[in-house]
Design a protein around this motif. Structure first.
Motif, PDB file in Angstrom:
ATOM      1  N   GLU A  56       0.822  -1.220   0.000  1.00 32.29           N
ATOM      2  CA  GLU A  56       0.000   0.000   0.000  1.00 32.29           C
ATOM      3  C   GLU A  56       0.853   1.266   0.000  1.00 32.29           C
ATOM      4  N   GLU A  57       2.096   1.169   0.465  1.00 34.32           N
ATOM      5  CA  GLU A  57       3.006   2.309   0.447  1.00 34.32           C
ATOM      6  C   GLU A  57       4.023   2.200  -0.692  1.00 34.32           C
ATOM      7  N   ASP A  58       4.022   1.040  -1.381  1.00 36.25           N
ATOM      8  CA  ASP A  58       4.968   0.756  -2.452  1.00 36.25           C
ATOM      9  C   ASP A  58       6.406   0.954  -1.960  1.00 36.25           C
ATOM     10  N   ALA A  59       6.662   0.457  -0.741  1.00 33.19           N
ATOM     11  CA  ALA A  59       7.975   0.673  -0.138  1.00 33.19           C
ATOM     12  C   ALA A  59       8.237  -0.358   0.961  1.00 33.19           C
ATOM     13  N   TYR A  60       9.520  -0.495   1.279  1.00 26.59           N
ATOM     14  CA  TYR A  60       9.928  -1.256   2.464  1.00 26.59           C
ATOM     15  C   TYR A  60       9.903  -0.291   3.641  1.00 26.59           C
ATOM     16  N   VAL A  61       9.341  -0.749   4.761  1.00 33.07           N
ATOM     17  CA  VAL A  61       9.150   0.107   5.924  1.00 33.07           C
ATOM     18  C   VAL A  61       9.768  -0.564   7.152  1.00 33.07           C
ATOM     19  N   PRO A  62      10.586   0.155   7.928  1.00 32.63           N
ATOM     20  CA  PRO A  62      11.128  -0.410   9.174  1.00 32.63           C
ATOM     21  C   PRO A  62       9.994  -0.695  10.158  1.00 32.63           C
ATOM     22  N   PRO A  82      11.617   3.039  -1.111  1.00 29.30           N
ATOM     23  CA  PRO A  82      11.063   2.496  -2.359  1.00 29.30           C
ATOM     24  C   PRO A  82      11.931   1.335  -2.848  1.00 29.30           C
ATOM     25  N   ARG A  83      11.318   0.401  -3.542  1.00 21.32           N
ATOM     26  CA  ARG A  83      12.024  -0.793  -4.033  1.00 21.32           C
ATOM     27  C   ARG A  83      13.293  -0.403  -4.815  1.00 21.32           C
ATOM     28  N   GLU A  84      13.202   0.662  -5.615  1.00 25.93           N
ATOM     29  CA  GLU A  84      14.358   1.071  -6.429  1.00 25.93           C
ATOM     30  C   GLU A  84      15.553   1.463  -5.549  1.00 25.93           C
ATOM     31  N   ARG A  85      15.276   2.076  -4.408  1.00 23.08           N
ATOM     32  CA  ARG A  85      16.339   2.533  -3.509  1.00 23.08           C
ATOM     33  C   ARG A  85      17.144   1.347  -2.962  1.00 23.08           C
ATOM     34  N   LEU A  86      16.461   0.216  -2.746  1.00 25.56           N
ATOM     35  CA  LEU A  86      17.118  -0.960  -2.170  1.00 25.56           C
ATOM     36  C   LEU A  86      17.462  -2.021  -3.206  1.00 25.56           C
ATOM     37  N   ALA A  87      17.094  -1.786  -4.457  1.00 27.67           N
ATOM     38  CA  ALA A  87      17.213  -2.819  -5.486  1.00 27.67           C
ATOM     39  C   ALA A  87      18.607  -3.443  -5.550  1.00 27.67           C
ATOM     40  N   GLU A  88      19.645  -2.620  -5.664  1.00 29.88           N
ATOM     41  CA  GLU A  88      20.994  -3.167  -5.780  1.00 29.88           C
ATOM     42  C   GLU A  88      21.433  -3.879  -4.517  1.00 29.88           C
ATOM     43  N   SER A  89      20.965  -3.429  -3.372  1.00 33.58           N
ATOM     44  CA  SER A  89      21.327  -4.055  -2.107  1.00 33.58           C
ATOM     45  C   SER A  89      20.595  -5.382  -1.902  1.00 33.58           C
ATOM     46  N   ILE A  90      19.424  -5.517  -2.511  1.00 34.57           N
ATOM     47  CA  ILE A  90      18.607  -6.715  -2.323  1.00 34.57           C
ATOM     48  C   ILE A  90      18.948  -7.809  -3.325  1.00 34.57           C
ATOM     49  N   VAL A  91      19.504  -7.469  -4.471  1.00 41.20           N
ATOM     50  CA  VAL A  91      19.800  -8.449  -5.517  1.00 41.20           C
ATOM     51  C   VAL A  91      20.525  -9.688  -4.970  1.00 41.20           C
ATOM     52  N   PRO A  92      21.585  -9.536  -4.155  1.00 44.89           N
ATOM     53  CA  PRO A  92      22.255 -10.748  -3.659  1.00 44.89           C
ATOM     54  C   PRO A  92      21.339 -11.651  -2.829  1.00 44.89           C
ATOM     55  N   LEU A  93      20.317 -11.080  -2.196  1.00 45.76           N
ATOM     56  CA  LEU A  93      19.407 -11.874  -1.368  1.00 45.76           C
ATOM     57  C   LEU A  93      18.367 -12.626  -2.192  1.00 45.76           C
ATOM     58  N   GLU A  94      18.241 -12.293  -3.463  1.00 49.51           N
ATOM     59  CA  GLU A  94      17.291 -13.008  -4.300  1.00 49.51           C
ATOM     60  C   GLU A  94      17.754 -14.434  -4.570  1.00 49.51           C
ATOM     61  N   HIS A  95      19.066 -14.669  -4.476  1.00 47.47           N
ATOM     62  CA  HIS A  95      19.613 -16.001  -4.736  1.00 47.47           C
ATOM     63  C   HIS A  95      20.183 -16.655  -3.482  1.00 47.47           C
ATOM     64  N   ASN A  96      20.484 -15.871  -2.486  1.00 51.30           N
ATOM     65  CA  ASN A  96      21.005 -16.367  -1.209  1.00 51.30           C
ATOM     66  C   ASN A  96      20.118 -15.821  -0.103  1.00 51.30           C
ATOM     67  N   ALA A 110      22.750   7.442  -0.423  1.00 47.69           N
ATOM     68  CA  ALA A 110      21.811   7.832   0.633  1.00 47.69           C
ATOM     69  C   ALA A 110      21.772   6.775   1.735  1.00 47.69           C
ATOM     70  N   LEU A 111      21.841   5.490   1.353  1.00 52.57           N
ATOM     71  CA  LEU A 111      21.879   4.427   2.362  1.00 52.57           C
ATOM     72  C   LEU A 111      23.190   4.457   3.137  1.00 52.57           C
ATOM     73  N   GLN A 112      24.289   4.772   2.448  1.00 55.98           N
ATOM     74  CA  GLN A 112      25.578   4.920   3.135  1.00 55.98           C
ATOM     75  C   GLN A 112      25.493   6.030   4.180  1.00 55.98           C
ATOM     76  N   ALA A 113      24.886   7.144   3.817  1.00 53.96           N
ATOM     77  CA  ALA A 113      24.757   8.271   4.749  1.00 53.96           C
ATOM     78  C   ALA A 113      23.892   7.880   5.944  1.00 53.96           C
ATOM     79  N   LEU A 114      22.811   7.168   5.695  1.00 51.87           N
ATOM     80  CA  LEU A 114      21.961   6.694   6.786  1.00 51.87           C
ATOM     81  C   LEU A 114      22.746   5.760   7.704  1.00 51.87           C
ATOM     82  N   GLY A 115      23.527   4.889   7.111  1.00 51.77           N
ATOM     83  CA  GLY A 115      24.354   3.975   7.897  1.00 51.77           C
ATOM     84  C   GLY A 115      25.357   4.709   8.766  1.00 51.77           C
TER      85      GLY A 115
END
Length: 170
Positions: A56-62, A82-96, A110-115
């Motif tokens: 409903e939010e079209d996003a991953y939510v903590p 949004p899915r696009e923001r995490l897409a590259e980070s999630i790709v490895p989890l699609e197979h593992n 932006a994720l690096q800055a949040l980290g």
């Protein structure tokens, strides 16, 4: 041989504990909070958090966390990814089911800055699934420590992700 058997016994004991506690909880928010706490205890990490896909939010939510100062968690809880923001980070989890990397090497600045703001240095992500669909991401994190998670910790994390996925489905 003895050390190998001892390591296998530790993995089995950790997963039995997690499974027992996950199965006993029926309330999803309680289950996710306990999962985060168990993750820090069993894996010996500093913090843990879970984000779930909210169509409903079209996003991953903590949705839950453990080990962060309260004001940092409150700030994190208000974000939506949004899915696009995490897409590259999630790709490895699609197979593992489990993937780890230093937070500074995440592909999204932006994720690096949040980290950096949260003090995250190493993150191990665990896929939460409903069948083949990835419905969320559970993370074990080091705050300030640079060493990677061990292969034993990865095995436990893989089992935890599978147990948590089953518990969420049920």
């Amino acid at each position: 041989l003895y050390r190998t058997q001892q390591a296998e016994a530790q993995i089995a004991a950790a997963l039995a504990r997690v499974g027992r506690e996950m199965i006993s909880l029926l309330d999803t928010p309680l289950l996710l909070d306990r999962l985060c706490q168990l993750t820090t205890e069993v894996l010996g990490c500093d913090a843990s958090h879970t984000i779930l896909w909210k169509p409903e939010e079209d996003a991953y939510v903590p949705v839950s966390a453990y080990g962060y100062p309260a004001e940092r968690w409150e700030a994190l809880r208000l974000l939506a990814f949004p899915r696009e923001r995490l897409a590259e980070s999630i790709v490895p989890l699609e197979h593992n089911d489990v993937y780890q990397q230093p937070f500074a090497e995440l592909p999204d600045p932006a994720l690096q800055a949040l980290g950096r703001e949260l003090g995250l240095t190493v993150v191990m992500g665990m896929a939460l699934r409903r069948g083949k669909e990835m419905i969320g991401l559970h993370s074990a994190c080091y705050l300030g420590r640079q060493e990677p998670f061990t292969p034993q910790q990865e095995r436990i994390a893989r089992g935890m992700a599978q147990l948590a996925s089953l518990a969420l489905e049920n």
